[in-house]
Design a protein around this motif. Structure first.
Motif, short mmCIF file in Angstrom:
data_model
loop_
_atom_site.label_atom_id
_atom_site.label_comp_id
_atom_site.label_asym_id
_atom_site.label_seq_id
_atom_site.Cartn_x
_atom_site.Cartn_y
_atom_site.Cartn_z
N TYR A 141 41.62 30.90 34.52
CA TYR A 141 43.03 31.28 33.60
C TYR A 141 43.73 31.64 34.14
O TYR A 141 44.60 31.60 34.51
N VAL A 142 44.01 33.49 34.98
CA VAL A 142 44.88 33.90 35.58
C VAL A 142 45.79 33.41 36.98
O VAL A 142 46.70 33.08 36.50
N VAL A 202 48.28 43.83 36.54
CA VAL A 202 46.98 44.74 35.71
C VAL A 202 47.62 44.71 34.43
O VAL A 202 46.61 44.26 33.45
N GLU A 203 48.27 45.24 34.47
CA GLU A 203 48.70 45.58 32.93
C GLU A 203 48.95 44.30 32.16
O GLU A 203 49.09 44.14 30.76
N HIS A 204 49.99 43.79 32.72
CA HIS A 204 50.59 42.63 32.34
C HIS A 204 49.33 41.52 32.13
O HIS A 204 49.31 40.70 31.18
N PHE A 205 48.26 41.07 32.67
CA PHE A 205 47.08 40.79 33.07
C PHE A 205 46.60 41.30 31.45
O PHE A 205 45.70 39.84 30.33
N ILE A 238 44.21 35.62 25.04
CA ILE A 238 43.81 35.20 25.71
C ILE A 238 42.34 35.78 27.23
O ILE A 238 41.77 35.99 27.10
N PHE A 239 43.72 36.33 28.04
CA PHE A 239 42.83 37.06 28.83
C PHE A 239 41.69 38.07 28.72
O PHE A 239 40.16 38.53 28.39
N ALA A 272 36.29 40.22 26.98
CA ALA A 272 35.45 40.93 25.83
C ALA A 272 34.36 40.31 26.60
O ALA A 272 33.07 40.74 25.78
N LYS A 273 33.77 38.46 25.95
CA LYS A 273 32.99 38.29 26.76
C LYS A 273 32.33 39.00 28.12
O LYS A 273 30.49 38.96 27.73
#
Length: 119
Positions: free
Chosen positions: A43-44, A77-80, A85-86, A91-92
């Motif tokens: 995704y990223v 990292v903060e941006h991600f 959605i990220f 969370a999963k």
């Protein structure tokens, strides 16, 4: 299966930040955790310009997964994580593991140099 892209390495290397995500999977959840982190990384890779490349590996004892991810900026990292959605994908991962992040800045990059090697 995810599409494979071409990545080129250059010398000298440009400044790179590595995020090392150590994922301690719950009993019997190795493959599920691997699929989740793989989905997150892909995704990223398709949406975030700060992403350079990633290597995802399962431990030989089946207890951990390590995602070593090269990014162009510590701020990435903060941006991600500001991407909902990220964040939902991560969370999963919390349901099948505990994980920790470590951030590193490359200070030295060493390639094989066997020209002057002894026998």
């Amino acid at each position: 299966m995810f599409p494979v892209s071409q990545t080129a390495f250059s010398a000298p290397p440009r400044a790179t930040i590595f995020i090392v995500n150590v994922i301690h999977v719950y009993e019997g959840k190795l493959d599920e955790a691997f699929q989740i982190i793989q989905d997150i990384v892909h995704y990223v890779s398709q949406r975030k310009r700060d992403f350079l490349w990633s290597s995802i590996a399962k431990s030989t004892d089946g207890k951990t997964i390590v995602n070593v991810e090269a990014i162009s900026s510590v701020d990435a990292v903060e941006h991600f994580f500001s991407d909902s959605i990220f964040a939902a994908k991560f969370a999963k991962l919390k349901k099948v593991s505990q994980f920790e992040f470590h951030t590193y800045h490359v200070d030295d990059l060493v390639f094989p140099n066997l020209d002057g090697a002894g026998s």
